[in-house]
Design a protein around this motif. Structure first.
Motif, short mmCIF file in Angstrom:
data_model
loop_
_atom_site.label_atom_id
_atom_site.label_comp_id
_atom_site.label_asym_id
_atom_site.label_seq_id
_atom_site.Cartn_x
_atom_site.Cartn_y
_atom_site.Cartn_z
N LYS A 91 -2.86 9.83 -3.62
CA LYS A 91 -1.86 8.97 -4.00
C LYS A 91 -0.54 9.58 -4.73
O LYS A 91 -0.92 10.59 -5.49
CB LYS A 91 -2.20 7.65 -4.93
CG LYS A 91 -3.34 7.04 -4.23
CD LYS A 91 -2.91 6.18 -2.94
CE LYS A 91 -3.94 5.28 -2.50
NZ LYS A 91 -3.55 4.56 -1.47
N ARG A 92 0.50 8.96 -4.27
CA ARG A 92 1.68 9.52 -5.20
C ARG A 92 1.79 9.29 -6.58
O ARG A 92 0.87 8.46 -7.31
CB ARG A 92 2.97 8.88 -4.67
CG ARG A 92 3.60 9.09 -3.22
CD ARG A 92 4.69 8.09 -2.79
NE ARG A 92 5.72 8.72 -1.90
CZ ARG A 92 5.20 8.78 -0.46
NH1 ARG A 92 3.90 8.36 -0.17
NH2 ARG A 92 6.00 9.30 0.63
N ALA A 93 2.16 10.37 -7.56
CA ALA A 93 2.21 10.39 -8.82
C ALA A 93 3.05 9.21 -9.62
O ALA A 93 2.60 8.40 -10.49
CB ALA A 93 2.68 11.64 -9.55
N SER A 94 3.95 8.90 -8.67
CA SER A 94 4.85 7.74 -8.98
C SER A 94 5.15 6.76 -7.78
O SER A 94 5.19 7.55 -6.75
CB SER A 94 6.33 8.26 -9.42
OG SER A 94 6.90 7.15 -9.98
N HIS A 95 5.19 5.68 -8.03
CA HIS A 95 5.15 4.76 -6.75
C HIS A 95 4.03 4.97 -5.96
O HIS A 95 3.97 5.14 -4.63
CB HIS A 95 6.68 4.83 -6.03
CG HIS A 95 7.71 4.28 -6.92
ND1 HIS A 95 8.41 2.88 -6.90
CD2 HIS A 95 8.62 5.04 -7.87
CE1 HIS A 95 9.23 2.80 -7.63
NE2 HIS A 95 9.29 4.26 -8.26
N ALA A 96 2.91 4.56 -6.70
CA ALA A 96 1.73 4.85 -5.78
C ALA A 96 1.36 3.76 -5.06
O ALA A 96 0.72 4.13 -3.83
CB ALA A 96 0.53 5.16 -7.08
N LYS A 97 1.54 2.80 -5.21
CA LYS A 97 1.36 1.54 -4.35
C LYS A 97 2.73 1.23 -3.44
O LYS A 97 3.64 0.89 -3.93
CB LYS A 97 1.23 0.21 -5.23
CG LYS A 97 0.95 -1.03 -4.20
CD LYS A 97 0.29 -2.24 -5.14
CE LYS A 97 -0.15 -3.43 -4.45
NZ LYS A 97 -0.56 -4.54 -5.30
N GLY A 98 2.48 1.43 -2.31
CA GLY A 98 3.60 1.06 -1.27
C GLY A 98 3.25 0.89 0.18
O GLY A 98 1.91 1.13 0.44
N PHE A 99 4.17 0.59 0.93
CA PHE A 99 3.80 0.76 2.38
C PHE A 99 5.02 1.04 3.18
O PHE A 99 6.01 0.96 2.60
CB PHE A 99 3.22 -0.72 2.95
CG PHE A 99 4.16 -1.79 2.58
CD1 PHE A 99 5.09 -2.16 3.59
CD2 PHE A 99 3.92 -2.63 1.54
CE1 PHE A 99 5.88 -3.23 3.52
CE2 PHE A 99 4.87 -3.68 1.18
CZ PHE A 99 5.66 -3.92 2.19
N CYS A 100 4.79 1.41 4.53
CA CYS A 100 5.84 2.01 5.24
C CYS A 100 6.45 0.93 6.25
O CYS A 100 5.61 0.06 6.65
CB CYS A 100 5.28 3.12 6.40
SG CYS A 100 4.33 4.32 5.32
#
Length: 305
Positions: free
Chosen positions: A25-34
């Protein structure tokens, strides 16, 4: 780099220490979608910028919507920032826009960034940040107080399509006459700004934003106007934690988000705010200068996970 300036790895470590390590996962903004869509440049963009990208007609847009912080399990109702990352792809150029749902960042410098996050590491007993550490950070770095105050002043966005987004950092635009202007990016939703009602904040599930946007897109694109916000006389060109009064805006184009997309579209991408087309250059904002190298560290760690 100044000896006291945190390294790119230390910036990512600060995020991991606060939010935990979440492999892949990203270190920042780990929760998201495309999502996918298109960008239609505005004729008025030529007033500010001379670039083939803004003369090419419709451009493909790769989009990622996200929630601030490094916790992939955070609630969609959390009073934290929402992110909009966009990659515009032209024939010969790319343009990455990395935007937040508040007009200020939580740190003016990399040092403040690390201190802000360190002050929010949860106490092992209370499971909450230590108030004394928060107070000490705020005393040392008052720039860290502005964004949290804004976030606390309203509920979370009701939709990714009904919140404005801001670059926080400034950029230098050059037009065909060689005239330069410094501006921040502001993205306004066609749907207007809507926050959750008290009932929605209480009753909605912790995961509703993706489904809400999917239902919205079934009825047509989610549209946004991308503006270059010009500064007023005393607006800081270097401090992304300072709000701008602003002195007029120039429309750069329209973003139309048309469909949700699978993770493969954007999860391997790092949206980097200094990937810029001709005619747009970074300002000397120290946060902006630190971001590309830190993103590279985060991407390398994700790929190694």
């Amino acid at each position: 780099m100044h000896p006291s300036t945190p390294s790119p790895a230390e910036l990512v470590d600060a995020l991991n220490n606060t939010f935990g390590k979440h492999p892949g996962k990203r270190a920042s903004h780990a929760k998201g979608f495309c999502a996918s869509g298109e960008f239609i440049p505005a004729e008025s963009a030529a007033v500010l910028v001379d670039s083939p990208l803004f003369k090419a007609g419709r451009l493909t847009a790769i989009v990622r919507f996200s929630i601030g912080g490094g916790n992939p399990g955070v609630s969609d109702k959390s009073r934290s920032t929402r992110g909009l990352a966009i990659r515009l792809q032209g024939a010969t150029e790319k343009y990455d826009l990395v935007l937040l749902s508040e007009p200020v960042f939580f740190a003016a410098t990399p040092e403040s960034f690390v201190s802000f996050l360190a002050a929010r590491v949860a106490d092992p007993v209370t499971k909450k940040p230590d108030p004394a550490k928060l107070a000490a950070h705020n005393a040392a770095f008052p720039d860290g107080m502005r964004q949290p105050a804004l976030l606390a002043s309203h509920a979370a966005p009701a939709s990714y399509a009904s919140t404005p987004y801001f670059s926080n950092n400034a950029f230098v635009f050059t037009n065909a006459d060689g005239r330069q202007a410094t501006a921040r990016i502001v993205v306004e939703p066609a749907a207007g700004t809507r926050y959750l009602s008290a009932d929605q904040e209480r009753d909605l599930p912790d995961n509703f934003l993706q489904e809400e946007l999917a239902a919205r897109l079934a009825n047509g694109p989610a549209s946004f106007t991308v503006y270059a916000q010009l500064p007023a006389e005393n607006d800081s060109l270097l401090d992304s934690s300072q709000p701008w009064q602003g002195a007029g805006r120039v429309a750069l184009g329209e973003l139309r988000v048309t469909a949700l997309a699978g993770a493969e579209l954007c999860d391997g991408l790092e949206f980097v705010p200094i990937i810029l087309p001709r005619g747009i250059a970074p300002s000397d904002d120290p946060i902006l200068a630190s971001r590309a190298a830190a993103y590279a560290v985060s991407l390398a760690r994700r790929k190694a996970a």
